[in-house]
Design a protein around this motif. Structure first.
Motif: not given
Ligand code: EPU
Length: 452
Positions: A323, A184, A182, A110-111, A378, A406, A144, A347-349, A141-142
């Motif tokens: 976490m 990311g 979030s 996802r990076i 939520r 993972l 972002h 955090v995740y559904e 990714i809304d």
């Molecule tokens: N979300 C949205 N819209 C967005 C972005 C996120 O609705 O545009 C929601 C997601 O669907 C989720 C919540 O916000 O329900 C949290 O998502 P977040 O953006 O915080 O997660 P992420 O940045 O995609 C990173 C880690 C994850 C970790 C989460 C929470 C990386 C590459 N991934 O994901 O790590 O679970 O933060 O700490 O940094 C893992 O390592 O196995 C892993 C999944």
């Protein structure tokens, strides 16, 4: 320092099945290096510098390989001393890549979405491919896209993916309020705001230790960033950033995963590199379940002190909460606790898919769509199976199982190690995305494992 090939040596062979003869405690010492959820982001930050960066404590995991290849594709020269974990990133010749080239490389991570801000600054355009990552929810990714729009980027959806273009005068600082903290989207804001003109104020930000370390990196590069106690981050854009020299914070998810493995197998594992300040919430929970730990100068010893484990009520949350990534490995130990445990995932559904395999191995776990055990989240009334009730202790027995993602995959591995008898674990290469040298670490901990 020698440039090496992709770090295949660190990854599990694709298509192989892991045979696990379980039922014996894990014991011994292993080490963790830099955090999977920080290192790739620091690598992306190097794109913003006008001189080379040096990153230390870099682990050999597939997410690092993906970002290295993506950076190479965009003209960044990356030299990686895999043994020392030292990476030099030289962004002197940053260049655009075609959607087809980007798509071919980014599939499992996802990076790539975090390349947007830096590339918009450097080249005036960026492209977001179809994103990978674990299937643990919709993962939209809304946030972002809305963030990038607010900086003035034009966002255009095409048949190939999403194309972004910077406005003629460059990106401008803005006000952003995240509807959910979030990780990311906070990183997206940081990596974009540091060089946008003027001030950016981000409210509702995520404040995970990995984000704080990214702020450390950006400050070393010349950025001006302040963090308030109320999830507000304020960034004053600057015109120019230089490279950085930095040692990555250790991987607190990997450390906790090995801690959970020690507990579930009634073992005793010293995790060199585990860092107490980033794991306080995990350690509190570990203690409440009945696990024991000793914090040493260079790591943490996790062990089962004997007797029975205790059930708990647990809710996952953003930092400083428990976490989401710690949840799956710990659930295996909860199958051995004496009574009913409740885990509410907020955090995740969709992060309980992994329990199907645990049930097959003898665990008694029910999943519910309701918010069980704590305040509504939520996902309330949305029909997502995001609460689990685990009734223990139940003996686990070996089974043939397939890794779903993972962290779920690592929990399968722990279950197979804790179970009596033989398990065959398929899809094991997914674990190489985030666990460095996990096979040699298992062998070091006296696990009876082999590829078949
Ligand atoms: N979300 C949205 N819209 C967005 C972005 C996120 O609705 O545009 C929601 C997601 O669907 C989720 C919540 O916000 O329900 C949290 O998502 P977040 O953006 O915080 O997660 P992420 O940045 O995609 C990173 C880690 C994850 C970790 C989460 C929470 C990386 C590459 N991934 O994901 O790590 O679970 O933060 O700490 O940094 C893992 O390592 O196995 C892993 C999944």
């Amino acid at each position: 320092m020698q440039k090496t090939d992709t770090a295949l040596s660190s990854t599990a062979p694709s298509g192989k099945v892991l045979r696990v003869e379980g039922g014996s405690p894990l014991y011994g010492t292993i080490s963790v290096r830099g955090a999977k959820n920080f290192v790739p982001k620091a690598m992306v930050a190097s794109l913003l510098g006008h001189s080379p960066s040096q990153l230390r404590n870099v682990p050999l995991i597939r997410d690092v390989d993906v970002v290295r290849d993506m950076l190479n594709l965009h003209g960044v020269d990356v030299i990686f001393d895999e043994e020392e974990g030292v990476m030099i990133l030289d962004p002197s010749h940053v260049d655009a890549a075609t959607p087809t080239e980007i798509d071919a490389l980014s599939g499992s991570s996802r990076i790539p979405i975090l390349f947007c801000g830096p590339l918009l600054h450097r080249l005036g355009e960026a492209f977001i491919p179809e994103l990978g990552g674990c299937v643990i929810g919709d993962r939209p990714i809304d946030f972002h896209l809305e963030t990038l729009r607010r900086f003035g980027a034009e966002v255009e959806k095409t048949s190939e993916g999403i194309r972004l273009t910077a406005p003629a005068g460059g990106l401008k600082g803005t006000q952003i309020n995240l509807p959910y903290p979030s990780v990311g989207a906070t990183e997206q804001t940081l990596l974009t705001a540091v060089m946008a003109q003027g001030i950016t104020t981000l409210t509702g930000a995520a404040i995970e230790p990995e984000i704080m370390d990214l702020i450390n990196v950006l400050q070393k590069m010349g950025a001006i960033i302040s963090v308030d106690t109320d999830r507000t981050i304020r960034i004053e854009g600057v015109e120019r950033l230089e490279g950085y020299s930095h040692t990555a914070l250790p991987d607190r998810i990997e450390a906790a995963s090995w801690g959970s493995a020690a507990l579930a197998t009634r073992g005793d594992v010293f995790v060199r590199g585990a860092h107490q300040p980033d794991m306080i919430t995990f350690l509190n929970t570990f203690r409440k379940v009945g696990g024991a730990f000793d914090v040493e100068e260079d790591g943490i010893r996790f062990y089962h002190p004997g007797g029975s484990l205790k059930p708990i009520v647990l809710e996952t949350n953003v930092h400083p909460g428990f976490m989401t990534d710690w949840q799956q490995p710990l659930v295996v130990a909860l199958t051995q606790a004496d009574g009913l445990s409740i885990v509410h995932e907020t955090v995740y559904e969709n992060r309980f898919g992994f329990v199907t395999a645990l049930r097959k191995m003898g665990a008694n776990i029910q999943v519910y769509t309701e918010c069980v055990g704590s305040a509504p989240c939520r996902f309330q009334a949305k029909n997502f199976h995001h609460s689990a009730v685990i009734s223990g202790p139940t003996p686990l027995h070996g089974a043939d199982i397939t890794v779903p993602d993972l962290r779920g995959g690592f929990s399968h591995l722990i279950a197979a190690l804790a179970a009596e008898g033989v398990s065959h674990v398929s899809g094991i290469d997914v674990i190489s995305r985030g666990y460095e040298h996990f096979m040699s670490k298992l062998l070091k901990l006296h696990a009876k494992v082999e590829y078949v």
